[in-house]
Design an enzyme around this catalytic site. Sequence first.
Site, PDB file in Angstrom:
ATOM      1  NE  ARG A  22       4.306 -38.691 -17.509  1.00 37.66           N
ATOM      2  CZ  ARG A  22       5.453 -38.503 -16.868  1.00 37.66           C
ATOM      3  NH1 ARG A  22       5.733 -37.298 -16.384  1.00 37.66           N
ATOM      4  NH2 ARG A  22       6.318 -39.488 -16.704  1.00 37.66           N
ATOM      5  CD  GLU A  33       4.771 -31.845 -22.609  1.00 34.70           C
ATOM      6  OE1 GLU A  33       5.865 -32.415 -22.825  1.00 34.70           O
ATOM      7  OE2 GLU A  33       4.297 -31.704 -21.478  1.00 34.70           O
ATOM      8  CG  HIS A  41       8.162 -31.859 -19.791  1.00 35.88           C
ATOM      9  ND1 HIS A  41       7.299 -32.711 -20.433  1.00 35.88           N
ATOM     10  CD2 HIS A  41       8.535 -32.524 -18.665  1.00 35.88           C
ATOM     11  CE1 HIS A  41       7.162 -33.832 -19.739  1.00 35.88           C
ATOM     12  NE2 HIS A  41       7.901 -33.724 -18.657  1.00 35.88           N
TER      13      HIS A  41
END
Length: 527
Positions: free
Chosen positions: A232, A261, A279
């Site tokens: 994370r 993000e 990601h």
Amino acid sequence: MFKVLITDPLSEHGIQQLLEAPDVEVVQQTNLSPSDLLAVIGEYDALLVRSQTQVTADVFAAGKRLKVVGRAGVGVDNIDLAAATQAGVVVINAPDGNTISTAEHSFAMLMAVARNIPQAHKKLVDGTWDRKSFQGVELNGKTLGVIGMGRIGSEVAKRAKAFNMKVIGYDPFLTEERAQKLGVIIGTVDDILREADFITVHTPLTKETRHMISSAELAKAKTGVRIVNCARGGIIDEKALYEAILSGKVAGAALDVYEEEPPTNNPLIGLPQVVTTPHLGASTVEAQENVAIDVSEELLKVLRGQPFKNAVNLPSIPAHVLERVQPYNELGEKLGSFLAQVTVGSLQEITITYSGELADVDTSPLTRTILKGILSYRLGDQVNFVNAPHLAKVREINVTEQKSTQSRGFTNLLTVELKTNLETRMVAGTRLNGYGSRIVKIDNYSIDLAPAGQLLYIHHNDRPGVIGRVGSILGSNDINIATMQVGRRDVGGDAIMVLTVDKPLSPELLDTLGELSEITSVTQLEL
């Protein structure tokens, strides 16, 4: 026949068991507008989605037959959980389906940062044959520190052992027995910082883990350490990491997740020492199939009335049970959270004792609440009322319920005890008419404390003037004391004080209090 509506694209193989189930009719409509969904949802017993479909309160209101909503993935941000619970609809997800995918990606990133693979690839693609600029390091014989030994962290550790790496693992729930099975040495975060050549993080993002690796931690690390984060964004302080790379303290980093993000104006992006991906941890064909398989299996269990484990909202509780235990929900969660914050070591056993009138009630919903309070401190918002027992079980934490008619003068008494590899701690609480929830005992100290707000929990020697000195230090630092409770066993012996304060203390101020000769420990809590 149960009718299941699928409104987002899913792997055909992933939903095969639904398609083949003799008691299920599956309808796939992946281009429904919100109004179209509302028009048809009343015909269905189950709804299966990914992230595109917004399952709103209106959907639950219109879905008169709905029993379950399945999310083929982990996050459920697109589902109104409160509305689902109110409508009596179970919401399930698939938290395990991307475990291998994320573990493999983490290890790929580990190897990429060790051997500068993306940087060398780009230079060759750009037309330059350069064998001198990209000298890497071997994994063989190196030490890997794994912060967070849950499903993914454990899989990474297994792969590291295959590469002949020494693995130090930190996790508040890692037992000695499990560590031995994995071939991992149990260590603290500081142990990992001091000894590890590579560090990979696999914790949830919580208040406790946010920026758990920042400037102070990086200063303790080995010079030349390499860091991987596929968990994370926010666990690692990106500004501190950037400065540590520029100074040479950190030799390189591999990042799949970011504090923002997509990352914009992130100084880490583009640094030659940093490997970056957008990601991609769960982005494999197999992971997408696995989450569809997992959620399909759970969905069938819910429809057929069989036991299921991956629900993310509060299960239905009979009204007569809810009426008896609901007043104690807040107390139970606060007691669990209190103990989680003051207990050190790897959690092994949880014992919950219900005394007085509570001994005659079905307390299983209250046990779930207490477990949520305990586990949430370390695991964050992945813990809920439904999955808390399952999360305790997979971490090999023994949970015991006891009932007693003896309640030490209280109408009801709720006692929670945690046993770790280092210590055993206990807290007890009750509800008092006109006063609400109260903590009445901490270990062997009697006390009367409202479990709420910012607290300071201080162990000290019972000497004249200690309380005054604590108050003076707090006052001179603009910290207002709202309440103070003191407990002791013997005059002049060990004692505790618990203060409710108006705002959190800085780490420096906590250190100042801890330096008083009469004080043995200071812990800041938030309830």
